[in-house]
Design an enzyme around this catalytic site. Structure first.
Site, PDB file in Angstrom:
ATOM      1  N   THR A 149       0.791  -1.217   0.000  1.00  0.00           N
ATOM      2  CA  THR A 149       0.000   0.000   0.000  1.00  0.00           C
ATOM      3  C   THR A 149       0.830   1.276   0.000  1.00  0.00           C
ATOM      4  O   THR A 149       0.339   2.324  -0.384  1.00  0.00           O
ATOM      5  CB  THR A 149      -0.878  -0.004   1.265  1.00  0.00           C
ATOM      6  OG1 THR A 149      -0.047  -0.414   2.351  1.00  0.00           O
ATOM      7  CG2 THR A 149      -2.013  -0.983   1.126  1.00  0.00           C
TER       8      THR A 149
ATOM      9  N   ILE B 215      -4.429  13.621   2.079  1.00  0.00           N
ATOM     10  CA  ILE B 215      -3.777  12.598   1.255  1.00  0.00           C
ATOM     11  C   ILE B 215      -2.281  12.706   1.526  1.00  0.00           C
ATOM     12  O   ILE B 215      -1.671  13.750   1.265  1.00  0.00           O
ATOM     13  CB  ILE B 215      -4.073  12.838  -0.243  1.00  0.00           C
ATOM     14  CG1 ILE B 215      -5.584  12.847  -0.514  1.00  0.00           C
ATOM     15  CG2 ILE B 215      -3.359  11.787  -1.102  1.00  0.00           C
ATOM     16  CD1 ILE B 215      -6.306  11.581  -0.180  1.00  0.00           C
TER      17      ILE B 215
ATOM     18  N   ASN C 237       0.247  10.999   0.175  1.00  0.00           N
ATOM     19  CA  ASN C 237       1.136  10.817  -0.968  1.00  0.00           C
ATOM     20  C   ASN C 237       0.229  10.566  -2.170  1.00  0.00           C
ATOM     21  O   ASN C 237      -0.478   9.555  -2.220  1.00  0.00           O
ATOM     22  CB  ASN C 237       2.060   9.612  -0.685  1.00  0.00           C
ATOM     23  CG  ASN C 237       2.998   9.293  -1.831  1.00  0.00           C
ATOM     24  OD1 ASN C 237       2.633   9.396  -3.004  1.00  0.00           O
ATOM     25  ND2 ASN C 237       4.207   8.885  -1.498  1.00  0.00           N
TER      26      ASN C 237
ATOM     27  N   GLU D 101      -9.464   0.928   0.959  1.00  0.00           N
ATOM     28  CA  GLU D 101     -10.606   0.078   0.595  1.00  0.00           C
ATOM     29  C   GLU D 101     -11.712   0.845  -0.122  1.00  0.00           C
ATOM     30  O   GLU D 101     -12.719   0.268  -0.506  1.00  0.00           O
ATOM     31  CB  GLU D 101     -11.144  -0.611   1.854  1.00  0.00           C
ATOM     32  CG  GLU D 101     -10.137  -1.608   2.391  1.00  0.00           C
ATOM     33  CD  GLU D 101     -10.434  -2.086   3.796  1.00  0.00           C
ATOM     34  OE1 GLU D 101     -11.145  -3.080   3.906  1.00  0.00           O
ATOM     35  OE2 GLU D 101      -9.956  -1.472   4.758  1.00  0.00           O
TER      36      GLU D 101
END
Lengths: 734, 352
Positions: free
Chosen positions: A474, A624, A626, A700
Site C-alpha cells: 500500500t 492525502i 502521498n 478500501e
C-alpha cells in the site's frame, strides 16, 4: 508529475516514489518465503477431498516410502498438540475455530488433514499425492438454498449486533409514490494475492521465529502463542514484505501452529508454501451474499423509505458476518429505515475480511437499487444522489465529520462527460457495440486504532522509525517516512523505516483502512516529542539543537489512543487485540470517506460480451499523504471493482461443496487488456475531527460502488438489468 | 519425489521406439504436460524430449501451393511469419488469440493438437473423471459445466478441446503427418481428435509411440486468404480460453460465396467442422438472413450438457458474426486484440 503521480492539491502530500520500490523491482525485497533458514524441511499440505463427514483411516505406506520423507502429521499423531483456537470475532485471534489436526471430523472441503515433511519440496508433494484417506462421507451443504443450510439472525448469532432502523418503514413504503422492490446477489470471491500462503517456522530453544506474510504481526504472535500454549514473548513474527493480502492475512490461520509443531517435533526449521488451490480453503474468502432492497420515494426523488435485508454464507461453527447495512442505512437522507442481516451456515471454510468487506457487497445492492429507482423516477442518477445527499446520518441524526460526495460526483462526471449521456437505454451505439454509461457512490468508514512507535534521531541527520505496522503493497513504508522527514526537517532518504516485526513497538492490523491514520498519528507524536525535547526549534535548526545537547542520539517512544478507541484498547494492542473505532460506531459523529465512480461499458450487439473501455473515479479522503500511493490504491480498487462486476467468482460444486475454479486459469481476474483508460481524481478535503492529521484512509474505498456502476452501465447499454454478479454473456443473450 | 526416465533421442526413429513403451510421453514445450505432472494428473514413467529432433521446426511452402508446418514450430514464430500470416490470416489470428505471449513463444504446433481438456474435474484428482480414470464416472455432468460441450458429447464425458489454432486448421482441411513404428501415416485433422463416446480417455487417434511430425495445409487452403477470420469470445479480453470461437473462411466471387469453410471451437471434444452450414452458404450472397440460416445449420445437432444452453445461441451468433467479418474481407493487419471493442476507441492503447 504524471497520471501515476498526480500534482498535489490542497491538503495533499507529494507523490514520493515508494522508498521500498527499488528493492521490490530488483528482487532484493525478501518476502517471508524467501528468507533462508538453515537445513529446513519442506512441508506440503494434504487437504480433505470431502466437505462433511469423518476420516476413518489413513494409508500412509506409499507416502512414507517416498525417499526423503521425514514425517507425516495427522490427527492420529498430533491430536491435542494444537490448542483450541478462539475465533477472532469471539475475542480470539483465529480465522476459524476449527481446531487443526484435532479429530477425524471434516468441517469443509479442503480442510488441512495432514502435513507431509520431507527433505525437498518435490518429495513432500509427491508423498502428499500418495497419501490415501478413507472417509465416511455425509451429504454436504454448499450454499444458500441447499438442503441442510441453517439460517440464523445476525442479532441471535452475535449479541452485540444491531440492525439499524428508524421511523416506520412499512407505513412509509406502503404509501410511497414510487417504489422499488428487488433482489441482488454477489458470489464467493477469493483474495488470490500473488503471494501464496507461506509459513516458515524455526525454533532456537524455547524461542520460535515465524516468517509469514501478515497484516497483523502482533495478532499472529499472540494467536500462535495461544494455540501452542506458550508465552507470546517466546514468539517473533517477521513479515517485512507482503505480496498482497487484501484481508486474507489478517487473522491467524490453522497452518501456522501446525508448521510450528512440526518444526519442534523434528528439531529443524520447516518451510511451507501452500499451493494456489489450497489457498482457497486454508484461509478465508468473501462469502456469497443476497440482498432484498426496498426503496420508496416521492415523485421529486426524495427517499421516504429504505429497507435492506442481507443474507451471508458462513461456516458451520463460526458466525462470521459483515453486516453492511450499518453503512447502507446511513448513506442517504431517508426518514424511515428498516434493516436485517442473517447468516446462513453451510459446510464451508469460514469466510473473512476481503477488501471493503461490508461495503463491497452491500453498496453494490444499494447503488444498483438507486439506479433502478432513478429509472423509475425518470431522473438522472447523479441528481437522485444529490436530492438525497445529507450531512447527517438518518438513524441517530449524527453529523458527518465531512462528506464531499457531491463534489466527487461533480468532478468525476465532468471528466467523464456525463452531460452527453442519453438516458434512454440502448440509445448510444458505436457500430456493433452498444455503449452504456453508469455511475455509483463509493464510501468507506474512517477508522483509527491505538498505535505505538519509536523514533530515533542522530546528530548526523538520520532518523529511524520503528513500528510493527505492515506494508501490504500500500505504501506504508513511504508515508511513514514522509511524516518523519517532514516533522524533523530531513530528506526522505535519511529516514529508515522498520516495519513488519513483532519485536518492534505494536501497531494495529492492516485492515479497515486505519493504518495511515493510526500510525502516522503516533509517528508524528513521537517526532513532536523529539522536537519538544529540543525546545521546539524550527526544522532548519533542529540538527543544531541536537548537536548542542551533545547527545549521540535522541529517541522517543510514543503511544496514541485518540479520536474514538477507548483508553483500555491501548494495553490490549500489546496483546495483539484490535480495537479500532470510527465509521458509524461513534457516539457523537459519523465519519466516512466518499467517492463517485463512472464507467463506460461496451456490449457487443450480437454476441454480448461486455468490455470496459474507460472509468473515472473521484475520491475525497481528508489529508492525502502521498498522491502517488493514493492514486495507485484507488486505481487498484477500481480494477477490482470491474472484476467483481464482470469476472470474479469462485464456482462451487453444489453436490460436493467443493470449489471448482481454484486456479488462476479458471478464476478470472482482469488482465491488462481488460483495463483500458482509468482516471483517478483526488478531491481536496479537510477534516480534523477524524484525527489530528486529518487522514481518512482510502485503501478500501476504490472498489466500493464500482460493480454497481458497471451493472448500471450494462443496463444503460442493453436495457437489461442483471442483479446477480458477475455479469457475463449468459445473462445478456436470451 | 516422482521419478521418471528422461530421454533425449537424436532421431525420429529412436524417439518413436522410446515412446512406444507403456507409460511414455513426448515432451515438447511442456506448457500443459508439466502442469499435469505437478498436479498428479499425469504420471508418465518416461519422458521423451523431442525438442532437439532435427527437421521438425521448419515451415515449408510446398511447390504445389500447400504448406507444411513442422511439429516443433513455435506458435509465435508461425503467427508472425509474414508470408504464412498473409496466406492463412485466420490461423495467425487464432494463434494470437491464444494463451499469452510467453506461452506462445514456447508452445509448439504438435503440442497444441495434443493439449488436454481444461475441464476442472479432469484436473481435480479428488473428482470422478472418465478421461483421467476410465470408468470412474463424470463429475462434470451435473456439476459446474457452464463452459462444457454442446456438440458430440457423451454421458461419459462432456469436456471440450481448448485449442484456438486447431479451429481454422480444421476449417482449412489440415492434415496431420504422423510417424510411428509402422512408418508414416496421414490423418485429416478433422478426424484426429476423438469424440468421447465410451472411451473419453482417448483424446486422439494416435497409437503408442506415434509422433506428430508436421501439420500440412493443402493448396486449396490459401484461396480463402481474402476472406478469412477467427472470432473468439471469452469472459475476459485476453488470456482466457474461448467460451465459443469460430473460424470462417469464404471464397467470394462476384459477391457470391463460391465456397465456405466453417469450424467452431470450445463446443466439443474436437474442433468442430460445420459442413452443413458450409452447404447452406455455397452459392449465396453473405446477407444477414443467410448467415443466420448457416448458423442454425451449424448448431442443429447441439444440445446442452448441463447449465450451458446459452452456448448454443452464443455459438450461432458467433458463427453469424465470424461469417460477416470474413465476408467483409480480411483486414490489412490482424488486430492486436481480435474482437475487442478497444480497437475502435479512438486514442485507446492496445495490448495483446
Amino acid at each position: 508529475m504524471s497520471a501515476a503521480a498526480p500534482e498535489p492539491k490542497a491538503n495533499m502530500g507529494p507523490p514520493e516514489p515508494r522508498i521500498d520500490g527499488r528493492l521490490k523491482v530488483t528482487g532484493q525485497a525478501r518476502y517471508p518465503a524467501d528468507v533462508p533458514v538453515s537445513n529446513p524441511l519442506y512441508a506440503y499440505l494434504v487437504t480433505s477431498a470431502i466437505a462433511r463427514g469423518r476420516i476413518t483411516s489413513f494409508d500412509l505406506g506409499a507416502a512414507r516410502g517416498v525417499p526423503g520423507v521425514a514425517d507425516i502429521l495427522t490427527h492420529e499423531n498430533t491430536h491435542g498438540d494444537v490448542k483450541q483456537p478462539k475465533f477472532f470475532a469471539d475475542g480470539g485471534y483465529a480465522s476459524t475455530s476449527i481446531r487443526p489436526l484435532d479429530s477425524a471430523q471434516i468441517w469443509h472441503d479442503g480442510q488441512i488433514i495432514a502435513l507431509v515433511l520431507a527433505e525437498t519440496y518435490e518429495a513432500a508433494r509427491e508423498a502428499a499425492h500418495r497419501v490415501k484417506v478413507n472417509y465416511v462421507e455425509e451429504t454436504p451443504t454448499a450454499t444458500f438454498d441447499d438442503a441442510g443450510a441453517s439460517t440464523q439472525l445476525a442479532k441471535e448469532a452475535r449479541k452485540t449486533h444491531e440492525d439499524p432502523e428508524v421511523g416506520n418503514f412499512d407505513e412509509a413504503f406502503r404509501t410511497a409514490e414510487v417504489k422499488l422492490d428487488e433482489w441482488y446477489s454477489t458470489p464467493t470471491q477469493h483474495h488470490n494475492a500473488m503471494e501464496l500462503f507461506a509459513t516458515t517456522c524455526a525454533w532456537a530453544g524455547p524461542q520460535l521465529t515465524i516468517y509469514e506474510p501478515s497484516q497483523f504481526v502482533y495478532g499472529l504472535q499472540n494467536g500462535v502463542a495461544e494455540q501452542l500454549g506458550i508465552d507470546p514473548e517466546h514468539i517473533r513474527v517477521v513479515s517485512t514484505f507482503i505480496g498482497g493480502a487484501f484481508g486474507s492475512k489478517g487473522s491467524t490461520t490453522p497452518r501456522t501452529a501446525l508448521v510450528a509443531i512440526a518444526a519442534r517435533r523434528l528439531g529443524r526449521p520447516v518451510k511451507l508454501v501452500a499451493t494456489r488451490d489450497q489457498g482457497f480453503t486454508i484461509a478465508t474468502y468473501r462469502a456469497e451474499t443476497r440482498h432484498h432492497l426496498r426503496l420508496g420515494a416521492a415523485r421529486d426523488g426524495k427517499l421516504v423509505a429504505l429497507s435492506h435485508e442481507g443474507w451471508e454464507v458462513t461456516s458451520r461453527p463460526d458466525a462470521y458476518m459483515v453486516s453492511g447495512t450499518d453503512t447502507t442505512s446511513r448513506m442517504y437522507a431517508v426518514p424511515n429505515v428498516a434493516t436485517n442481516v442473517s447468516i446462513v451456515h453451510a459446510d464451508r471454510n469460514t469466510p473473512g475480511f476481503m477488501r471493503s468487506p461490508p461495503e463491497t457487497p452491500y453498496m453494490y445492492a444499494l447503488e444498483s437499487a438507486m439506479d433502478e429507482l432513478a429509472v423509475k423516477l425518470a431522473m438522472d442518477p447523479v441528481e437522485l444522489r444529490r436530492t438525497n445527499d445529507t450531512m447527517k446520518e438518518p438513524i441517530k441524526g449524527l453529523p458527518y465529520t465531512s462528506r464531499s460526495l457531491m463534489q466527487c460526483f461533480e468532478e468525476a462526471s465532468r471528466t467523464f462527460g456525463w452531460s452527453k449521456r442519453n438516458p434512454q437505454p440502448g440509445s448510444m451505439r458505436d457500430g456493433d457495440w452498444l455503449i452504456g454509461w453508469g455511475c455509483a457512490t463509493a464510501c468507506y468508514p474512517t477508522h483509527i486504532a491505538p498505535a505505538t512507535a519509536r523514533v530515533r534521531l542522530t546528530p548526523d541527520g538520520e532518523a529511524r522509525v520503528e513500528t510493527a505496522a505492515h506494508d501490504i503493497g500500500t505504501g506504508t513504508y513511504t508515508v511513514i517516512g514522509q511524516v518523519v522527514a517532514e516533522k524533523l526537517g530531513l530528506p526522505l532518504e535519511k529516514v529508515a523505516v522498520l516495519l513488519g516485526d513483532s519485536q518492534l513497538p505494536p501497531a494495529p492490523v492492516s485492515g479497515g483502512s486505519n493504518v495511515t491514520a493510526s500510525v502516522c498519528t503516533v509517528v508524528a507524536k513521537a517526532c513532536d516529542a523529539i522536537r519538544s525535547r529540543l525546545g521546539n526549534p524550527n526544522a532548519a535548526e533542529l540538527m543544531d539543537a541536537l548537536k548542542r545537547q551533545g547527545a549521540g542520539a535522541i529517541e522517543e517512544y510514543a503511544e496514541n489512543v485518540s479520536n474514538g478507541p477507548p483508553p483500555e484498547s491501548l494495553p490490549l494492542l500489546y496483546k495483539g487485540a484490535v480495537k479500532m473505532a470510527g465509521g458509524a460506531t461513534l457516539k457523537d459523529r459519523i465519519q466516512y470517506a466518499f467517492g463517485a465512480e463512472f464507467v463506460e461499458v461496451r456490449v457487443h450487439a450480437l454476441t454480448r460480451e461486455i468490455r470496459v473501455p474507460r472509468a473515472v473515479g473521484a475520491f475525497a479522503a481528508g489529508r492525502i499523504m502521498n498522491t502517488r500511493t493514493a492514486h495507485s490504491q484507488l486505481m487498484g480498487g477500481m480494477v477490482w471493482g470491474i472484476a467483481s462486476a464482470l469476472h470474479e467468482a469462485t464456482e462451487i460444486d453444489r453436490r460436493a461443496a467443493r470449489y471448482v475454479n481454484d486456479n488462476f486459469a479458471d478464476y478470472l481476474v482482469p488482465v491488462n487488456a481488460d483495463v483500458n483508460q482509468l482516471d483517478v481524481i483526488l478531491v481536496s478535503e479537510e477534516d480534523t475531527k477524524v484525527n489530528p492529521l486529518g487522514i481518512k484512509g482510502l485503501g478500501e474505498l476504490g472498489n466500493v460502488g464500482t460493480a454497481a456502476a458497471v451493472a448500471n452501465a450494462v443496463f444503460h447499454a442493453t436495457g437489461r438489468r442483471v442483479r446477480d454478479l458477475p455479469i457475463r454473456i449468459d445473462a445478456l443473450l436470451a | 519425489m516422482n521419478t521418471f526416465e528422461y530421454l533425449r533421442p537424436a532421431t525420429i526413429a529412436e524417439a518413436v521406439a522410446a515412446a512406444a513403451e507403456p507409460g511414455a510421453a513426448y515432451l515438447a514445450a511442456g506448457t500443459n504436460l508439466v502442469d499435469l505432472m505437478k498436479g498428479g494428473i499425469s504420471h508418465p514413467t518416461r519422458l521423451v524430449d523431442i525438442n532437439r529432433l532435427p527437421g521438425l521446426d521448419r515451415l515449408e511452402h510446398l511447390p504445389d501451393g500447400g504448406v507444411r508446418i513442422g511439429a516443433l514450430v513455435r506458435n509465435a514464430d508461425l503467427a508472425h511469419d509474414p508470408v504464412f500470416a498473409r496466406r492463412f490470416p485466420a490461423i495467425a489470428e487464432a494463434l494470437l488469440s491464444g494463451a499469452s505471449a510467453q506461452l506462445r513463444n514456447a508452445a509448439t504446433v504438435g503440442g497444441n493438437l495434443m493439449q488436454r481438456t481444461r475441464c476442472a474435474y479432469f484436473y481435480d484428482v479428488a473428482s470422478a473423471c472418465n478421461k483421467r480414470a476410465p470408468g470412474a464416472g463424470c463429475d462434470a455432468r451435473g456439476g459446474e459445466n457452464r463452459l462444457h460441450a454442446v456438440l458430440g458429447w457423451s454421458e461419459s464425458c462432456i469436456a471440450t478441446h481448448p485449442s484456438d489454432f486447431c479451429v481454422p486448421l480444421v476449417a482449412l482441411d489440415a492434415v496431420v503427418e504422423i510417424e510411428g513404428r509402422a512408418g508414416r501415416r496421414e490423418v485429416a485433422l478433422e478426424s484426429f481428435h476423438q469424440l468421447p463416446g465410451n472411451t473419453p480417455e482417448r483424446d486422439s487417434v494416435l497409437g503408442p509411440g506415434e509422433l506428430i511430425v508436421a501439420v500440412r495445409l493443402p493448396p486449396a487452403a490459401a484461396k480463402f486468404a481474402a476472406h478469412a477470420r477467427y472470432l473468439k469470445v471469452r469472459d475476459r479480453t485476453s488470456y482466457a480460453f474461448a467460451v465459443v470461437s469460430a473460424a470462417a473462411a469464404l471464397e467470394v466471387d462476384g459477391g457470391r460465396i463460391a465456397e465456405a469453410r466453417l469450424a467452431l471451437g470450445g463446443v466439443a471434444a474436437r474442433p468442430w467442422r460445420a459442413r452443413a452450414a458450409e452447404k447452406v452458404l455455397a452459392g449465396t450472397r453473405p446477407e444477414a438472413a443467410t448467415l443466420r440460416r448457416a448458423a442454425e445449420a451449424a448448431l442443429a445437432q447441439a444440445r446442452p450438457s448441463g447449465e450451458n444452453a446459452f452456448k448454443i445461441e452464443l455459438a450461432r451468433r458467433i458463427v453469424a458474426r465470424a461469417l460477416a467479418l470474413a465476408a467483409a474481407g480480411t483486414p490489412e493487419r490482424v488486430p492486436a486484440l481480435p474482437a475487442s471493442p478497444f480497437a475502435s476507441v479512438a486514442g485507446a492503447a492496445v495490448h495483446a
